[in-house]
Each structure stands twice: as C-alpha cells, then as structure tokens.
Design a protein around this motif. Sequence first.
Motif, PDB file in Angstrom:
ATOM      1  N   GLU A 164       0.841  -1.206   0.000  1.00 47.70           N
ATOM      2  CA  GLU A 164       0.000   0.000   0.000  1.00 47.70           C
ATOM      3  C   GLU A 164       0.874   1.253   0.000  1.00 47.70           C
ATOM      4  OE1 GLU A 164      -2.541  -0.178   3.375  1.00 47.70           O
ATOM      5  OE2 GLU A 164      -3.546  -2.042   2.761  1.00 47.70           O
ATOM      6  N   VAL A 165       1.927   1.245   0.807  1.00 49.66           N
ATOM      7  CA  VAL A 165       2.834   2.395   0.881  1.00 49.66           C
ATOM      8  C   VAL A 165       3.511   2.629  -0.463  1.00 49.66           C
ATOM      9  CG1 VAL A 165       4.949   3.274   1.944  1.00 49.66           C
ATOM     10  CG2 VAL A 165       3.242   2.084   3.357  1.00 49.66           C
ATOM     11  N   ILE A 166       3.977   1.565  -1.086  1.00 55.49           N
ATOM     12  CA  ILE A 166       4.663   1.671  -2.380  1.00 55.49           C
ATOM     13  C   ILE A 166       3.708   2.146  -3.464  1.00 55.49           C
ATOM     14  CG2 ILE A 166       5.778   0.304  -4.188  1.00 55.49           C
ATOM     15  CD1 ILE A 166       6.873  -1.462  -1.832  1.00 55.49           C
ATOM     16  N   ALA A 167       2.470   1.681  -3.391  1.00 54.66           N
ATOM     17  CA  ALA A 167       1.490   2.028  -4.428  1.00 54.66           C
ATOM     18  C   ALA A 167       1.160   3.514  -4.455  1.00 54.66           C
ATOM     19  CB  ALA A 167       0.211   1.214  -4.222  1.00 54.66           C
ATOM     20  N   GLY A 190       8.707   6.410  -5.735  1.00 55.36           N
ATOM     21  CA  GLY A 190       9.069   6.399  -7.150  1.00 55.36           C
ATOM     22  C   GLY A 190       9.177   4.993  -7.708  1.00 55.36           C
ATOM     23  N   LYS A 191       9.885   4.877  -8.814  1.00 52.19           N
ATOM     24  CA  LYS A 191       9.970   3.618  -9.543  1.00 52.19           C
ATOM     25  C   LYS A 191      10.979   2.657  -8.903  1.00 52.19           C
ATOM     26  CE  LYS A 191      10.694   1.914 -14.278  1.00 52.19           C
ATOM     27  NZ  LYS A 191      11.662   0.853 -13.913  1.00 52.19           N
ATOM     28  N   LEU A 192      10.611   1.396  -8.864  1.00 54.64           N
ATOM     29  CA  LEU A 192      11.508   0.365  -8.350  1.00 54.64           C
ATOM     30  C   LEU A 192      12.724   0.218  -9.259  1.00 54.64           C
ATOM     31  CD1 LEU A 192      12.154  -2.019  -6.427  1.00 54.64           C
ATOM     32  CD2 LEU A 192      10.783  -3.469  -7.948  1.00 54.64           C
ATOM     33  N   GLN A 193      13.907   0.133  -8.638  1.00 55.99           N
ATOM     34  CA  GLN A 193      15.155  -0.018  -9.388  1.00 55.99           C
ATOM     35  C   GLN A 193      15.836  -1.360  -9.131  1.00 55.99           C
ATOM     36  OE1 GLN A 193      16.220   2.378 -11.618  1.00 55.99           O
ATOM     37  NE2 GLN A 193      14.280   3.395 -11.141  1.00 55.99           N
ATOM     38  N   LEU A 194      15.997  -1.702  -7.871  1.00 54.76           N
ATOM     39  CA  LEU A 194      16.842  -2.847  -7.519  1.00 54.76           C
ATOM     40  C   LEU A 194      16.380  -3.470  -6.207  1.00 54.76           C
ATOM     41  CD1 LEU A 194      19.572  -4.439  -7.985  1.00 54.76           C
ATOM     42  CD2 LEU A 194      20.687  -2.618  -6.669  1.00 54.76           C
ATOM     43  N   ILE A 195      16.534  -4.791  -6.121  1.00 53.59           N
ATOM     44  CA  ILE A 195      16.259  -5.518  -4.882  1.00 53.59           C
ATOM     45  C   ILE A 195      17.501  -6.324  -4.520  1.00 53.59           C
ATOM     46  CG2 ILE A 195      14.831  -7.275  -3.762  1.00 53.59           C
ATOM     47  CD1 ILE A 195      12.584  -6.534  -5.741  1.00 53.59           C
ATOM     48  N   GLN A 196      17.935  -6.215  -3.272  1.00 53.51           N
ATOM     49  CA  GLN A 196      19.063  -6.999  -2.771  1.00 53.51           C
ATOM     50  C   GLN A 196      18.565  -7.901  -1.650  1.00 53.51           C
ATOM     51  OE1 GLN A 196      21.532  -3.752  -1.476  1.00 53.51           O
ATOM     52  NE2 GLN A 196      22.536  -3.504  -3.454  1.00 53.51           N
ATOM     53  N   VAL A 197      18.853  -9.200  -1.767  1.00 52.57           N
ATOM     54  CA  VAL A 197      18.365 -10.155  -0.772  1.00 52.57           C
ATOM     55  C   VAL A 197      19.480 -11.114  -0.376  1.00 52.57           C
ATOM     56  CG1 VAL A 197      16.383 -11.565  -0.142  1.00 52.57           C
ATOM     57  CG2 VAL A 197      16.274 -10.203  -2.230  1.00 52.57           C
TER      58      VAL A 197
END
Length: 332
Positions: A136-139, A144-151
């Motif tokens: 909900e927060v991201i929506a 802004g736009k998603l760039q990268l995910i680190q896991v």
Amino acid sequence: MIKTYRWAVIGYGAIANEMAQTLAEHGRMFYGVAGRNQERTAAFAEKYQIQKIYGKIEEVFADDQVDIVYIATPHNTHIQYLREALKAGKHVLCEKAVTLNTEELKEARQLAEKQDVVLAEAMTIYHMPLYKKLREVIADGKLGKLQLIQVSFGSYKEYDMSNRFFNPALAGGALLDIGVYALAFARIFLSQAPDQILSKVRTAPSGVDEQVGILMANPVNEMVTVTLTLHAKQPKRGVVIFEKGYVEIYDYPRADQAVIIYTEDGRKEIVACGRKEEALLYEVEDMEQAVLGGKNEMNLSDTSDVMDIMTEIRRHWRIVYSEETTETECEI
C-alpha cells in the motif's frame, strides 16, 4: 457461524511441530496426523492431543472428515502426496519448496483446478501483514519507480552430507531450502517476473548447491541480486530500492517491521504491522479464508514464478535430483 475446518498433517518434523504449537496456542489442534514412522507419528499425536492417527499416509486422503491437508515432509516427497491429496478433492497447504520443479507444480495446479480445491505453498512472506501494508505504501508513489532488490540468506549448517541440507536423496541444497524465501521476497515487489537470470554456484561434495549468487532482471529492467550460503550465518536482509528511497527489512521471512529511508532528506519512517510470532497463524487464517471462497488466491502465481526461476537456475547448473532425471541432464 464461523466455519471450522479439519486439518490433517503429514510429517512430524520441526515445522510440523511449530505449526501444531501455533494451533495449540490459539485453542486449536490438528484433527489427524500421518507419517512413515508409526512410533514417531504416535508420539506427535500424543504431544499435541491429536485424535486421529493414520496407519498409512494414503488413509489421510480417503478420510471424508479431512478438509485441508498440510504437507510438512521433505520437498522431494511433495509431488506424490500432492497428487493423491488433490485427486481426492482435498485442499492442500504444502511446505516450501512446494515441488522440485516447474513441471511438477504445473501438474499439481492442473489437478487443483480440475478438482476445484485450493493449492498453496506455506510461504510466510505471502501472508505477513507487513508486506500487505508495504504494498500500500509503495502504491502511493512516494518512493518512485523500483530499481533494484538486494536479498541475502545465510545459515551455518553442520557439514554432514547425510543431513537434509546436503543430502541429494532429500533434494538438499541452498536454493530449494533457503533460496525459495529470498526469491519469494523479491517476487512480491517486482512488477513482472524476471526473464533474464545469471548465477554462480559452489557445490558440496554430495553434489548439491551450498553457496549461490544470483543476478536477475525483468522486462522493465527491475534488477535483483541474491546471495545464499549454508556455510555462514548472515542477516536475512532484504533491501528494496526505489528512485526516491529504499525499504530495509531484516528477518524478512517473518518480518513485522520495515524501515523506509527517503533519499532527499534521509528521513526514516518505520512501518510496523502484525507480529512475527504469529507467522504460521497468518498462513492458516489465509488458507481457511481461501477455502471458504474469500478473495485470496494464496499467491500461487508468485509461487509458480519462483519455481520457474529455481528450475531454470538448476537446469543451468545441471543439478538434477533422482526423482527428475532426464536424458540431457546429469543426476547427482
């Protein structure tokens, strides 16, 4: 009146015990239990006051009193139990990894659709309230736009090739055991599934994967990096990076808190929702809602995307378990 469902569990290991304890803490219990070892099955039933002990696992599927089957056995056994349970018209919550590969999952999904029952993977990430709140927060677009995910996910396991983590006969390896969490975490934030995948693996003497690095991208250039190891404890840390800030989550498989850091001014915002101690209860509640016909598809499409990724990665590594050998790949 609230509908009460009868659950039967197959298996008596650590996760089955944790689920039974969770149910007991909320005044509930499994209706029945089955396993390969009758002595251990009986001990599990006595410990958790389970009224029905099945002499054979197959008896679970023939019992008209059972509404939902919870499969908590090693993942190389899942497909055989999924086939029988789904053909018998049972709803199924199956521990991760739900199957060994994409073909097995496709078969299970087709059976579930044919029988009009719910099939789901017991992946805590899909059901923790925190992730529902974060979406909900991201929506709202503030990040802004998603760039990268680190896991990352690291565990220190005793270096014994006979235990389930390193044993190919039990479909051991980092990817199916801990990587499934990291990939599920990434998938819930990505707008599309990855279509580009690179990886590097280090194998154990038994032939299974023990340390892994993965780099992925999807058609809209959202990227993911994943690091896994069975040799060292490292934080279960996920960072979701946007144009205007990033979200940092520790212990992400059962997280109940995240921190958002905004790039422009360094402001921090804490998002807290749910309780990590209730992780398995959220799975149970969502599963029962889905069975009842609620608007909850149990993230089966995400499960399928993750399985596609893991199948492709292992195909590249040429790591194939005995249950899935083909003419073109090498059995470990």
